[in-house]
Design a protein around this motif. Structure first.
Motif, PDB file in Angstrom:
ATOM      1  N   CYS A  19       0.812  -1.223   0.000  1.00 45.09           N
ATOM      2  CA  CYS A  19       0.000   0.000   0.000  1.00 45.09           C
ATOM      3  C   CYS A  19       0.846   1.274   0.000  1.00 45.09           C
ATOM      4  O   CYS A  19       1.934   1.310   0.592  1.00 45.09           O
ATOM      5  CB  CYS A  19      -0.925  -0.002   1.226  1.00 45.09           C
ATOM      6  SG  CYS A  19      -1.978  -1.471   1.344  1.00 45.09           S
ATOM      7  N   ILE A  20       0.292   2.269  -0.645  1.00 46.90           N
ATOM      8  CA  ILE A  20       0.835   3.638  -0.679  1.00 46.90           C
ATOM      9  C   ILE A  20       2.241   3.667  -1.290  1.00 46.90           C
ATOM     10  O   ILE A  20       3.256   3.615  -0.586  1.00 46.90           O
ATOM     11  CB  ILE A  20       0.840   4.294   0.714  1.00 46.90           C
ATOM     12  CG1 ILE A  20      -0.537   4.170   1.368  1.00 46.90           C
ATOM     13  CG2 ILE A  20       1.259   5.746   0.636  1.00 46.90           C
ATOM     14  CD1 ILE A  20      -0.624   4.780   2.745  1.00 46.90           C
ATOM     15  N   PHE A  59      -4.424  -6.315  -0.801  1.00 47.69           N
ATOM     16  CA  PHE A  59      -4.686  -4.900  -0.543  1.00 47.69           C
ATOM     17  C   PHE A  59      -3.594  -4.067  -1.211  1.00 47.69           C
ATOM     18  O   PHE A  59      -2.424  -4.170  -0.847  1.00 47.69           O
ATOM     19  CB  PHE A  59      -4.705  -4.607   0.964  1.00 47.69           C
ATOM     20  CG  PHE A  59      -5.738  -5.386   1.726  1.00 47.69           C
ATOM     21  CD1 PHE A  59      -6.852  -5.919   1.083  1.00 47.69           C
ATOM     22  CD2 PHE A  59      -5.612  -5.583   3.085  1.00 47.69           C
ATOM     23  CE1 PHE A  59      -7.813  -6.635   1.782  1.00 47.69           C
ATOM     24  CE2 PHE A  59      -6.559  -6.294   3.800  1.00 47.69           C
ATOM     25  CZ  PHE A  59      -7.665  -6.829   3.149  1.00 47.69           C
ATOM     26  N   ILE A  60      -3.988  -3.223  -2.166  1.00 44.04           N
ATOM     27  CA  ILE A  60      -3.001  -2.389  -2.875  1.00 44.04           C
ATOM     28  C   ILE A  60      -3.474  -0.939  -2.925  1.00 44.04           C
ATOM     29  O   ILE A  60      -3.207  -0.226  -3.890  1.00 44.04           O
ATOM     30  CB  ILE A  60      -2.737  -2.916  -4.301  1.00 44.04           C
ATOM     31  CG1 ILE A  60      -4.045  -3.007  -5.100  1.00 44.04           C
ATOM     32  CG2 ILE A  60      -2.037  -4.267  -4.265  1.00 44.04           C
ATOM     33  CD1 ILE A  60      -3.843  -3.310  -6.570  1.00 44.04           C
ATOM     34  N   HIS A  61      -4.195  -0.463  -1.918  1.00 42.54           N
ATOM     35  CA  HIS A  61      -4.711   0.891  -1.955  1.00 42.54           C
ATOM     36  C   HIS A  61      -3.566   1.918  -1.894  1.00 42.54           C
ATOM     37  O   HIS A  61      -2.493   1.662  -1.333  1.00 42.54           O
ATOM     38  CB  HIS A  61      -5.706   1.129  -0.815  1.00 42.54           C
ATOM     39  CG  HIS A  61      -5.094   1.092   0.560  1.00 42.54           C
ATOM     40  ND1 HIS A  61      -5.116  -0.035   1.344  1.00 42.54           N
ATOM     41  CD2 HIS A  61      -4.445   2.045   1.278  1.00 42.54           C
ATOM     42  CE1 HIS A  61      -4.526   0.221   2.493  1.00 42.54           C
ATOM     43  NE2 HIS A  61      -4.102   1.481   2.478  1.00 42.54           N
ATOM     44  N   GLY A  62      -3.833   3.072  -2.490  1.00 44.10           N
ATOM     45  CA  GLY A  62      -2.840   4.139  -2.489  1.00 44.10           C
ATOM     46  C   GLY A  62      -1.776   3.978  -3.546  1.00 44.10           C
ATOM     47  O   GLY A  62      -0.694   4.560  -3.439  1.00 44.10           O
ATOM     48  N   ASN A  63      -2.069   3.185  -4.596  1.00 46.83           N
ATOM     49  CA  ASN A  63      -1.148   3.025  -5.733  1.00 46.83           C
ATOM     50  C   ASN A  63      -1.876   3.458  -7.006  1.00 46.83           C
ATOM     51  O   ASN A  63      -2.972   2.976  -7.287  1.00 46.83           O
ATOM     52  CB  ASN A  63      -0.701   1.566  -5.881  1.00 46.83           C
ATOM     53  CG  ASN A  63       0.129   1.087  -4.707  1.00 46.83           C
ATOM     54  OD1 ASN A  63       1.256   1.513  -4.517  1.00 46.83           O
ATOM     55  ND2 ASN A  63      -0.437   0.202  -3.889  1.00 46.83           N
ATOM     56  N   LEU A 111     -10.461  -7.878  -1.839  1.00 49.85           N
ATOM     57  CA  LEU A 111      -9.668  -6.989  -2.683  1.00 49.85           C
ATOM     58  C   LEU A 111      -9.872  -5.540  -2.250  1.00 49.85           C
ATOM     59  O   LEU A 111     -11.015  -5.091  -2.068  1.00 49.85           O
ATOM     60  CB  LEU A 111     -10.076  -7.155  -4.151  1.00 49.85           C
ATOM     61  CG  LEU A 111      -9.375  -6.237  -5.172  1.00 49.85           C
ATOM     62  CD1 LEU A 111      -7.891  -6.556  -5.235  1.00 49.85           C
ATOM     63  CD2 LEU A 111     -10.024  -6.380  -6.549  1.00 49.85           C
ATOM     64  N   ASP A 112      -8.765  -4.811  -2.113  1.00 51.19           N
ATOM     65  CA  ASP A 112      -8.803  -3.389  -1.786  1.00 51.19           C
ATOM     66  C   ASP A 112      -8.048  -2.628  -2.866  1.00 51.19           C
ATOM     67  O   ASP A 112      -6.826  -2.734  -2.980  1.00 51.19           O
ATOM     68  CB  ASP A 112      -8.164  -3.144  -0.418  1.00 51.19           C
ATOM     69  CG  ASP A 112      -8.251  -1.675   0.016  1.00 51.19           C
ATOM     70  OD1 ASP A 112      -8.646  -0.829  -0.815  1.00 51.19           O
ATOM     71  OD2 ASP A 112      -7.928  -1.389   1.183  1.00 51.19           O
ATOM     72  N   VAL A 113      -8.805  -1.865  -3.679  1.00 49.46           N
ATOM     73  CA  VAL A 113      -8.199  -1.027  -4.724  1.00 49.46           C
ATOM     74  C   VAL A 113      -8.622   0.431  -4.505  1.00 49.46           C
ATOM     75  O   VAL A 113      -8.947   1.148  -5.442  1.00 49.46           O
ATOM     76  CB  VAL A 113      -8.592  -1.517  -6.138  1.00 49.46           C
ATOM     77  CG1 VAL A 113      -7.881  -2.798  -6.478  1.00 49.46           C
ATOM     78  CG2 VAL A 113     -10.112  -1.701  -6.256  1.00 49.46           C
ATOM     79  N   SER A 114      -8.622   0.863  -3.255  1.00 49.13           N
ATOM     80  CA  SER A 114      -8.956   2.249  -2.935  1.00 49.13           C
ATOM     81  C   SER A 114      -7.849   3.187  -3.413  1.00 49.13           C
ATOM     82  O   SER A 114      -6.663   2.832  -3.380  1.00 49.13           O
ATOM     83  CB  SER A 114      -9.125   2.409  -1.418  1.00 49.13           C
ATOM     84  OG  SER A 114     -10.123   1.561  -0.928  1.00 49.13           O
ATOM     85  N   ASP A 115      -8.268   4.397  -3.829  1.00 46.70           N
ATOM     86  CA  ASP A 115      -7.322   5.436  -4.220  1.00 46.70           C
ATOM     87  C   ASP A 115      -6.300   4.908  -5.236  1.00 46.70           C
ATOM     88  O   ASP A 115      -5.082   5.092  -5.092  1.00 46.70           O
ATOM     89  CB  ASP A 115      -6.608   5.963  -2.971  1.00 46.70           C
ATOM     90  CG  ASP A 115      -5.874   7.275  -3.239  1.00 46.70           C
ATOM     91  OD1 ASP A 115      -6.149   7.917  -4.278  1.00 46.70           O
ATOM     92  OD2 ASP A 115      -5.006   7.644  -2.424  1.00 46.70           O
ATOM     93  N   CYS A 116      -6.815   4.243  -6.268  1.00 47.86           N
ATOM     94  CA  CYS A 116      -5.942   3.665  -7.295  1.00 47.86           C
ATOM     95  C   CYS A 116      -6.125   4.337  -8.657  1.00 47.86           C
ATOM     96  O   CYS A 116      -5.762   3.756  -9.688  1.00 47.86           O
ATOM     97  CB  CYS A 116      -6.186   2.158  -7.418  1.00 47.86           C
ATOM     98  SG  CYS A 116      -5.495   1.205  -6.059  1.00 47.86           S
ATOM     99  N   ASP A 117      -6.739   5.526  -8.673  1.00 46.42           N
ATOM    100  CA  ASP A 117      -6.903   6.303  -9.902  1.00 46.42           C
ATOM    101  C   ASP A 117      -7.725   5.539 -10.946  1.00 46.42           C
ATOM    102  O   ASP A 117      -7.381   5.507 -12.135  1.00 46.42           O
ATOM    103  CB  ASP A 117      -5.521   6.676 -10.471  1.00 46.42           C
ATOM    104  CG  ASP A 117      -5.600   7.801 -11.499  1.00 46.42           C
ATOM    105  OD1 ASP A 117      -6.511   8.647 -11.393  1.00 46.42           O
ATOM    106  OD2 ASP A 117      -4.766   7.825 -12.428  1.00 46.42           O
ATOM    107  N   LEU A 118      -8.831   4.935 -10.497  1.00 52.92           N
ATOM    108  CA  LEU A 118      -9.686   4.153 -11.389  1.00 52.92           C
ATOM    109  C   LEU A 118     -10.818   5.023 -11.933  1.00 52.92           C
ATOM    110  O   LEU A 118     -11.238   5.987 -11.304  1.00 52.92           O
ATOM    111  CB  LEU A 118     -10.280   2.955 -10.644  1.00 52.92           C
ATOM    112  CG  LEU A 118      -9.287   2.017  -9.950  1.00 52.92           C
ATOM    113  CD1 LEU A 118     -10.040   0.867  -9.286  1.00 52.92           C
ATOM    114  CD2 LEU A 118      -8.235   1.500 -10.923  1.00 52.92           C
TER     115      LEU A 118
END
Length: 398
Positions: A63-64, A90-94, A117-124
């Motif tokens: 993350c991040i 979890f890969i949020h913040g990428n 799955l965590d894809v928060s703040d991933c510019d989607l």
């Protein structure tokens, strides 16, 4: 040795990396979290190489700022493809973007066990919605996603969220969905309620700061008041919704849980089973102890039937688990009373409204099943002379 390894910018050094690699290689790690660290591509590659062959690792958090370019996305995809133990990624913040999400979703689709799955703040954006929707339904023996987090992806429009809602309603295994701090709005949020009203398994929904108003909140309240759902928790904070409405929604969700718990406790506390053919032996000591803890007097069991037929006979109270012999002074039939030289015919059964409610019986424990043999309930056990018995029987007809 630890089941969890947490590496941050403050803790990352060569010694920590070496210890972490040894534990992963020895299959001693279940959770590996690397957060906000400046890792060279070579060091990240060494770590993920060990993750590929790990049989103990269940959760991987990068993350991040860990997955920062296309090379690292490809490296992560290769790791997931080789690994067979992970349950959560979890890969949020990428800032992986839509292209990175497309590659990652294609790999996740074939992983046998990843369900969180965590894809928060991933510019989607909307282009990523369709690829994520493909992960929701099960594929063969593989379960669909159970836990999905897509917080803080403001490029996804209302149309994109509606597509996600349609996919959820069609075939979704989701139990927890976190969409906080996105531009969702009332229309897209309301479309999610259709899935909740049909067959959704969703239990937790986070819509904090998602531009919804009281229009959505009123629909949600209508849903949980009138239709059964599995929804247990919902977060509507930081939206234009009055506190009164938020309180009503929360109260209804809590009431649903309370009723379920109370029903379960009621069933477990019932001392007499519904089937009259089952009896449970209880010692006199146990019976006395139970009686003292509930009431000071013996409580009769009352069974209210939909179409009761008056059977006027001298009944004796039954103790739990034991049968009492019948009195000699019983009725000749179920529809007549023997009163000396006269036969009193009973032409109509008493109305159900004539039967007193539970609150009219002093000392009745609502946790027990109770039975009514006459309009007044069962008579206490005692000996009667012939004349007294006649008065008791006549009195039971009143």
């Amino acid at each position: 040795m630890s089941n969890t390894i947490l590496l941050t910018e403050q803790t990352l050094n060569d010694e920590h990396l070496q210890d972490a690699c040894e534990d992963i290689q020895n299959d001693e790690v279940k959770i590996l979290s690397i957060r906000d660290c400046k890792l060279t591509f070579a060091k990240l590659k060494n770590i993920l190489k060990l993750v590929e062959s790990s049989e103990s690792l269940l959760q991987l958090c990068l993350c991040i700022g860990i997955i920062t370019d296309q090379r690292r996305i490809d490296l992560l995809c290769r790791t997931i493809k080789a690994n067979r133990s992970l349950h959560a990624l979890f890969i949020h913040g990428n800032s992986i973007g839509d292209a990175g999400m497309k590659k990652l979703a294609k790999t996740l689709l074939h992983h046998p066990t990843i369900v969180s799955l965590d894809v928060s703040d991933c510019d989607l954006s909307d282009d990523s919605i369709e690829t994520i929707c493909n992960l929701l339904p099960p594929h063969g023996k593989k379960s669909g996603l159970i836990d999905l987090t897509m917080s803080s992806n403001p490029k996804i429009t209302e149309q994109g969220w509606i597509k996600l809602s349609v996919s959820m309603a069609a075939s979704s295994c989701l139990q927890e969905l976190y969409l906080d701090y996105n531009m969702i709005g009332d229309l897209a949020a309301s479309s999610m309620l259709v899935g909740l009203a049909s067959h959704s398994k969703l239990q937790v929904l986070d819509l904090e700061g998602t531009c919804i108003t009281e229009r959505f909140a009123e629909l949600l309240l209508y849903l949980i008041e009138n239709y059964p759902t599995k929804l247990q928790k919902i977060n509507l904070e930081e939206n234009n919704i009055k506190y009164r409405l938020l309180k009503s929604i929360k109260s209804n969700l809590l009431d649903g849980e309370t009723e379920s718990e109370m029903s379960e406790k009621f069933d477990n506390a019932s001392s007499v089973k519904s089937s009259p053919s089952h009896y449970y032996e209880t010692s006199d000591a146990e019976l006395d102890e139970t009686t003292d803890s509930t009431t000071e007097t013996m409580v009769q069991t009352i069974e209210i039937k939909t179409n009761p037929v008056l059977i006027a006979k001298k009944t004796t109270p039954k103790k739990k688990g034991k049968r009492k012999p019948k009195h000699e002074e019983t009725t000749k039939s179920s529809d007549s009373l023997w009163d000396g030289d006269e036969l009193i015919e009973i032409t109509e059964p008493p109305l159900i409204s004539a039967i007193p409610t539970f609150k009219h019986f002093t000392g009745v424990n609502l946790g027990q099943k109770v039975s009514v043999s006459s309009g007044r309930g069962t008579l206490p056990e005692q000996d009667y002379s012939d004349e007294e018995l006649k008065e008791v029987k006549l009195d039971s007809l009143c």
